[in-house]
Scaffold this motif. Sequence first.
Motif, short mmCIF file in Angstrom:
data_model
loop_
_atom_site.label_atom_id
_atom_site.label_comp_id
_atom_site.label_asym_id
_atom_site.label_seq_id
_atom_site.Cartn_x
_atom_site.Cartn_y
_atom_site.Cartn_z
N LEU A 1 14.17 15.08 4.06
CA LEU A 1 14.43 15.92 2.88
C LEU A 1 15.14 15.12 1.79
CD1 LEU A 1 15.41 19.30 4.55
CD2 LEU A 1 13.40 18.87 3.14
N ASP A 2 16.04 14.22 2.19
CA ASP A 2 16.70 13.34 1.21
C ASP A 2 15.66 12.45 0.53
OD1 ASP A 2 19.16 14.40 1.94
OD2 ASP A 2 19.71 12.67 3.20
N SER A 3 14.76 11.88 1.34
CA SER A 3 13.71 11.02 0.81
C SER A 3 12.77 11.81 -0.10
CB SER A 3 12.93 10.39 1.97
OG SER A 3 11.92 9.56 1.49
N PHE A 4 12.43 13.04 0.31
CA PHE A 4 11.59 13.90 -0.51
C PHE A 4 12.25 14.14 -1.88
CE2 PHE A 4 10.43 18.05 -2.17
CZ PHE A 4 9.05 17.95 -2.21
N PHE B 1 7.57 10.15 3.20
CA PHE B 1 7.53 10.16 4.66
C PHE B 1 7.65 8.74 5.22
CE2 PHE B 1 5.57 11.06 8.86
CZ PHE B 1 6.28 12.19 9.20
N HIS B 2 7.69 7.75 4.35
CA HIS B 2 7.80 6.34 4.74
C HIS B 2 6.62 5.91 5.61
CE1 HIS B 2 11.80 6.47 3.06
NE2 HIS B 2 12.08 7.49 3.82
N SER C 1 -2.40 5.14 6.55
CA SER C 1 -2.19 5.87 7.81
C SER C 1 -2.14 7.39 7.61
CB SER C 1 -0.90 5.42 8.49
OG SER C 1 0.24 5.97 7.86
N VAL C 2 -2.11 7.85 6.36
CA VAL C 2 -1.90 9.27 6.07
C VAL C 2 -3.22 10.00 5.86
CG1 VAL C 2 -0.85 10.93 4.47
CG2 VAL C 2 0.35 8.81 5.04
N LYS D 1 -2.08 13.44 10.00
CA LYS D 1 -1.55 12.32 10.77
C LYS D 1 -0.94 11.31 9.82
CE LYS D 1 -5.55 9.31 11.44
NZ LYS D 1 -6.37 8.62 12.43
N ALA D 2 0.04 10.59 10.32
CA ALA D 2 0.72 9.56 9.54
C ALA D 2 1.45 8.66 10.52
CB ALA D 2 1.70 10.18 8.56
N SER D 3 1.70 7.45 10.11
CA SER D 3 2.45 6.51 10.93
C SER D 3 3.71 6.14 10.16
CB SER D 3 1.60 5.28 11.22
OG SER D 3 2.24 4.44 12.13
N MET D 4 4.83 6.75 10.54
CA MET D 4 6.09 6.51 9.86
C MET D 4 6.54 5.07 10.12
SD MET D 4 9.70 8.54 10.23
CE MET D 4 9.03 10.08 9.64
N GLN D 5 6.96 4.40 9.06
CA GLN D 5 7.42 3.01 9.16
C GLN D 5 8.94 3.01 9.12
OE1 GLN D 5 4.82 0.62 9.02
NE2 GLN D 5 6.26 -0.90 9.73
#
Length: 165
Positions: free
Chosen positions: A155-158, A60-61, A66-67, A78-82
């Motif tokens: 999905l590509d990153s996953f 999720f980058h 933050s996750v 919650k998460a903070s995408m970078q």
Amino acid sequence: MSAHHPGTDPTGTDASTTAESTTDASTAGTHSYTLTREFDAPVAKVWQVWTEPDHFAQWFHAPRASVEMDVRTGGSWKASMQAPDGNAYPMGGTFPEVERHRRIVMTMLAAGMQEPGLMTFAFTDLGARTRVVVRQSVHSADACAQAEEGSGMLLDSFAAHLATV
């Protein structure tokens, strides 16, 4: 509009994607998309990489700190995408429905959103492979196109992260 992009990425994970965008006439102003991917891993492994904070942070980058993931019906996340440019995009939501190894329904609220979006992830056990279907509804065609593109990139990153686990 439908598109199908077959192929295998360098990690060996099937990168085939079926995408479909529609406008829902029953709910004026609602636009939705569906993405389908198949992964070369059993459903238990796909579920683990999808739902465990250490893995989620990777694909999720998001910085691990933050996750927060409480993947159960009634739980929250919650998460903070970078972003590559260094900007952080905090987001979060709830899990109205979770059925282990089969289905996750989650809300997502990010900066600039008037109200949370609803996403559904369906996991289908294909033995040594798993099919994941992502569905999301939003309130404008532009938001739908952006959400679909973002989901495709995730999905590509996953897939890339899953291949390393």
